[in-house]
Enzyme design. Sequence first.
Site, PDB file in Angstrom:
ATOM      1  N   SER A 274       0.842  -1.193   0.000  1.00 39.99           N
ATOM      2  CA  SER A 274       0.000   0.000   0.000  1.00 39.99           C
ATOM      3  C   SER A 274       0.878   1.243   0.000  1.00 39.99           C
ATOM      4  O   SER A 274       1.797   1.354   0.810  1.00 39.99           O
ATOM      5  CB  SER A 274      -0.878   0.002   1.255  1.00 39.99           C
TER       6      SER A 274
ATOM      7  N   ALA B  41     -13.656   8.283   7.714  1.00 34.13           N
ATOM      8  CA  ALA B  41     -14.536   9.455   7.664  1.00 34.13           C
ATOM      9  C   ALA B  41     -15.969   9.071   7.315  1.00 34.13           C
ATOM     10  O   ALA B  41     -16.812   9.925   7.093  1.00 34.13           O
ATOM     11  CB  ALA B  41     -14.007  10.455   6.640  1.00 34.13           C
ATOM     12  N   GLY B  42     -16.237   7.774   7.239  1.00 38.72           N
ATOM     13  CA  GLY B  42     -17.584   7.343   6.874  1.00 38.72           C
ATOM     14  C   GLY B  42     -17.861   7.562   5.396  1.00 38.72           C
ATOM     15  O   GLY B  42     -19.007   7.705   4.978  1.00 38.72           O
TER      16      GLY B  42
ATOM     17  N   SER C 110     -14.184   4.145   2.464  1.00 36.69           N
ATOM     18  CA  SER C 110     -12.874   3.797   1.918  1.00 36.69           C
ATOM     19  C   SER C 110     -12.744   2.278   1.817  1.00 36.69           C
ATOM     20  O   SER C 110     -12.082   1.768   0.911  1.00 36.69           O
ATOM     21  CB  SER C 110     -11.756   4.368   2.790  1.00 36.69           C
ATOM     22  N   SER C 111     -13.410   1.540   2.706  1.00 38.21           N
ATOM     23  CA  SER C 111     -13.287   0.071   2.632  1.00 38.21           C
ATOM     24  C   SER C 111     -14.006  -0.470   1.395  1.00 38.21           C
ATOM     25  O   SER C 111     -13.476  -1.337   0.703  1.00 38.21           O
ATOM     26  CB  SER C 111     -13.796  -0.598   3.904  1.00 38.21           C
TER      27      SER C 111
ATOM     28  N   ASP D  53     -22.833   0.503   0.064  1.00 42.77           N
ATOM     29  CA  ASP D  53     -21.568   1.165  -0.261  1.00 42.77           C
ATOM     30  C   ASP D  53     -20.905   0.507  -1.473  1.00 42.77           C
ATOM     31  O   ASP D  53     -20.425   1.188  -2.385  1.00 42.77           O
ATOM     32  CB  ASP D  53     -20.615   1.108   0.952  1.00 42.77           C
TER      33      ASP D  53
END
Length: 378
Positions: free
Chosen positions: A65, A117-118, A121-122, A166
């Site tokens: 990463s 941050a909600g 990103s996942s 999401d």
Amino acid sequence: MSTIEEKFLEAFGEEPDIVAAAPGRVNLIGEHIDYSEGFVLPFAIKDRTLVAVRKRDDSTVRIASVQRRNKIAVVDIKDVKPGLKGEWERYALGVLWSMGVTSGLDLIIDGNVPLGAGLSSSAALECSVATAINHLFDLGFSLEELARLTQKAENQYVGVPCGIMDQSVSLMATQGFALLLDFRDLSTRNIPFDVASHNLELLIIDTQAHHALTDGGYAERRASCESVAVKLGVKSMRELTLNQLDSEREQLSDTEYLRARHAVSEMTRVLDCVEALALGDFVRVGQLLNQSHASLRDDYTVSCPELNTAVDASIAAGALGSRMVGGGFGGSAIALIEVSKTAQTIHAIEKAFTEKDFKAPRFFTSLPSQGAEILARR
Ligand code: GLA
């Protein structure tokens, strides 16, 4: 700045076979109803996660990463099963597992979706990997199938009991549109969301609050909806009306009643919002955002002081509407504001946070952006 191909070359000494990207999201309206067969109206943000992948001849998987200084996780694909310990790389490994990958790979991840941050990103990470793998091995999964496989990775491999919103929007969004998703059948409709031509903007406020309770709190809300469905003999909250809920209230605990009232009323608000957008009635959109927040705060109780402060300060500064987004207990809020009021709204929120001794919030804005895509292939 070097490209992800160059970063891959630096980490692994060869060029990648494929590069894919997938975005984070904000949800305009329709919160905590994806797991109740409801409707939601999220859009993809411009921030996204990139992944570059190369096939290997053996069974080794190496994942680097850029954000973690190229620290490389190394595992054998045969060991990639739920229960395998690890850190952030579990989100990528979970996707390899759910997609049935059996051969070795090198992957490098490079993302700019704000973490924690909600803003999903996942999901951006999962969906970028899923898109790359689907094309690299010509697996032919549809976007719906990829949404289910990435959700499965997060539920069963990472162990987070999230719904499918999401991942769906990260995979299926179209630039310029919010995505109306119907979770009965995962069908979608693109809804034009053109705030700019109305001199409006959607401010995203990352409260920087992360309350430890998240996982348990989320699972508990899901469980309440499921127990209401069982008690009232329906498949999901989708089949209920407010009248029916009121007339059968005595069968439910007070908490169950409130949870169900949020779910049922939020579904109506999503459809009302779609109608208001079609009419260009942003005042109405703003009212619906405010009602959604009140319902999440009072009936579903997934808000927190930082989110409420961001919402109240935005509205006091003249926002058309504001609400928390995502799972809650921290993360981000959104505010629909006139572009000319951006500076004063930001200032008002910062001031309110300082007065309450909260960590300083971060601000973003984004127009509806494109969902997952292949950026390069050799
Ligand atoms: C999280 C979950 C989604 C959804 C939202 C709340 O983001 O991952 O599936 O349930 O919370 O709307």
